[in-house]
Every structure is written in C-alpha cells, then in structure tokens.
Design a protein around this motif. Structure first.
Motif, PDB file in Angstrom:
ATOM      1  N   LEU A   1      24.946  73.122  53.437  1.00 32.71           N
ATOM      2  CA  LEU A   1      25.522  73.666  54.653  1.00 32.71           C
ATOM      3  C   LEU A   1      24.646  73.312  55.840  1.00 32.71           C
ATOM      4  O   LEU A   1      23.480  72.945  55.687  1.00 32.71           O
ATOM      5  CB  LEU A   1      25.701  75.179  54.566  1.00 32.71           C
ATOM      6  CG  LEU A   1      24.443  76.027  54.468  1.00 32.71           C
ATOM      7  CD1 LEU A   1      24.186  76.724  55.787  1.00 32.71           C
ATOM      8  CD2 LEU A   1      24.596  77.062  53.378  1.00 32.71           C
ATOM      9  N   LYS A   2      25.230  73.440  57.011  1.00 28.73           N
ATOM     10  CA  LYS A   2      24.499  73.290  58.264  1.00 28.73           C
ATOM     11  C   LYS A   2      24.624  74.605  59.011  1.00 28.73           C
ATOM     12  O   LYS A   2      25.659  75.263  58.939  1.00 28.73           O
ATOM     13  CB  LYS A   2      25.067  72.156  59.104  1.00 28.73           C
ATOM     14  CG  LYS A   2      24.803  70.796  58.510  1.00 28.73           C
ATOM     15  CD  LYS A   2      25.232  69.702  59.449  1.00 28.73           C
ATOM     16  CE  LYS A   2      24.881  68.367  58.804  1.00 28.73           C
ATOM     17  NZ  LYS A   2      25.065  67.256  59.709  1.00 28.73           N
ATOM     18  N   THR A   3      23.553  74.968  59.701  1.00 29.18           N
ATOM     19  CA  THR A   3      23.576  76.224  60.442  1.00 29.18           C
ATOM     20  C   THR A   3      23.257  75.998  61.912  1.00 29.18           C
ATOM     21  O   THR A   3      22.641  75.001  62.287  1.00 29.18           O
ATOM     22  CB  THR A   3      22.559  77.236  59.871  1.00 29.18           C
ATOM     23  OG1 THR A   3      21.238  76.729  60.069  1.00 29.18           O
ATOM     24  CG2 THR A   3      22.811  77.523  58.409  1.00 29.18           C
TER      25      THR A   3
ATOM     26  N   ALA B   1      16.485  79.574  58.236  1.00 24.22           N
ATOM     27  CA  ALA B   1      17.397  78.480  58.576  1.00 24.22           C
ATOM     28  C   ALA B   1      16.979  77.185  57.893  1.00 24.22           C
ATOM     29  O   ALA B   1      17.824  76.454  57.358  1.00 24.22           O
ATOM     30  CB  ALA B   1      17.455  78.303  60.095  1.00 24.22           C
ATOM     31  N   MET B   2      15.695  76.892  57.881  1.00 17.93           N
ATOM     32  CA  MET B   2      15.221  75.659  57.247  1.00 17.93           C
ATOM     33  C   MET B   2      15.378  75.708  55.728  1.00 17.93           C
ATOM     34  O   MET B   2      15.722  74.702  55.104  1.00 17.93           O
ATOM     35  CB  MET B   2      13.760  75.402  57.627  1.00 17.93           C
ATOM     36  CG  MET B   2      13.586  75.025  59.084  1.00 17.93           C
ATOM     37  SD  MET B   2      14.578  73.595  59.581  1.00 17.93           S
ATOM     38  CE  MET B   2      13.858  72.315  58.583  1.00 17.93           C
ATOM     39  N   ALA B   3      15.142  76.860  55.142  1.00 15.84           N
ATOM     40  CA  ALA B   3      15.317  76.992  53.692  1.00 15.84           C
ATOM     41  C   ALA B   3      16.769  76.738  53.311  1.00 15.84           C
ATOM     42  O   ALA B   3      17.053  76.046  52.324  1.00 15.84           O
ATOM     43  CB  ALA B   3      14.869  78.377  53.219  1.00 15.84           C
ATOM     44  N   LEU B   4      17.702  77.270  54.080  1.00 13.55           N
ATOM     45  CA  LEU B   4      19.115  77.045  53.804  1.00 13.55           C
ATOM     46  C   LEU B   4      19.491  75.581  54.030  1.00 13.55           C
ATOM     47  O   LEU B   4      20.188  74.978  53.218  1.00 13.55           O
ATOM     48  CB  LEU B   4      19.984  77.961  54.668  1.00 13.55           C
ATOM     49  CG  LEU B   4      19.918  79.446  54.335  1.00 13.55           C
ATOM     50  CD1 LEU B   4      20.654  80.261  55.393  1.00 13.55           C
ATOM     51  CD2 LEU B   4      20.465  79.729  52.947  1.00 13.55           C
ATOM     52  N   ALA B   5      19.005  75.001  55.122  1.00 12.22           N
ATOM     53  CA  ALA B   5      19.328  73.611  55.428  1.00 12.22           C
ATOM     54  C   ALA B   5      18.777  72.662  54.379  1.00 12.22           C
ATOM     55  O   ALA B   5      19.407  71.646  54.065  1.00 12.22           O
ATOM     56  CB  ALA B   5      18.784  73.242  56.808  1.00 12.22           C
ATOM     57  N   SER B   6      17.623  72.995  53.810  1.00  6.58           N
ATOM     58  CA  SER B   6      16.996  72.097  52.834  1.00  6.58           C
ATOM     59  C   SER B   6      17.812  71.971  51.549  1.00  6.58           C
ATOM     60  O   SER B   6      17.614  71.032  50.786  1.00  6.58           O
ATOM     61  CB  SER B   6      15.582  72.583  52.508  1.00  6.58           C
ATOM     62  OG  SER B   6      15.609  73.763  51.727  1.00  6.58           O
TER      63      SER B   6
END
Length: 96
Positions: free
Chosen positions: A76-78, A67-72
């Motif tokens: 997008l927001k998860t 989740a943090m890798a995607l948010a960084s």
C-alpha cells in the motif's frame, strides 16, 4: 496527543490480500498500535483512497516510523496529514 489522518491506497497485492483475508485489516491495526500509536477510527472509502485512518501518536517521528513500516511492505501507499482541532486552530489565528 497529536492526531494524524492517514490515507492509504492498496496496491494489487494488498487488494488481493484483503479480498482473500478481510480480517487482515484488524491484524494490521494491532500491528500499527504495537508501534506506539492509537487507531481512533478506520473507514473504508471509495475513490482515490481505499482507507482513512484517524491515528493518535506521541509525535511526528513515531507517525513517520509507522508510515515507513507500512510502506516498506510494498502492499500500500500512504499519505499522512497532521490535524489540528478547530478550537486550537481558531485560538492560534487569534494570536496573529
């Protein structure tokens, strides 16, 4: 292995990228799986969230890393939900 439901909403840059390069969705799936999880299913949705992903991960720490890798990335927001199979939930309630 625990199952998580990840809801995601694209930001303007993420939406533009998907429109220009729809296959990017598959690339992100491969990138996420390389982080140690398995994407069981993905759905594009209408409404508050653009995608619903069903993911198996060894534990919540690995899922938090994903989740943090995607948010960084800033595209997008998860929101990630822990899920419990209904049979296990019912059994847990019986021990109350």
């Amino acid at each position: 292995m625990p199952t998580y439901i990840m809801l995601s909403s694209l930001g303007p840059d993420g939406a533009a990228r998907v429109v220009e390069q729809p296959e990017r969705i598959y690339e992100v799936k491969a990138e996420v799986e390389a982080m140690g999880v398995t994407v069981i299913a993905q759905y594009a949705t209408l409404g508050a969230f653009d995608f619903v992903n069903i993911i198996e991960a060894p534990d919540e720490k690995i899922m938090a890393r994903v989740a943090m890798a995607l948010a960084s990335r800033g595209t997008l927001k998860t929101q990630t939900l822990t899920s419990i199979p209904v049979d296990e939930f019912v059994e847990a309630l019986k021990t109350m």
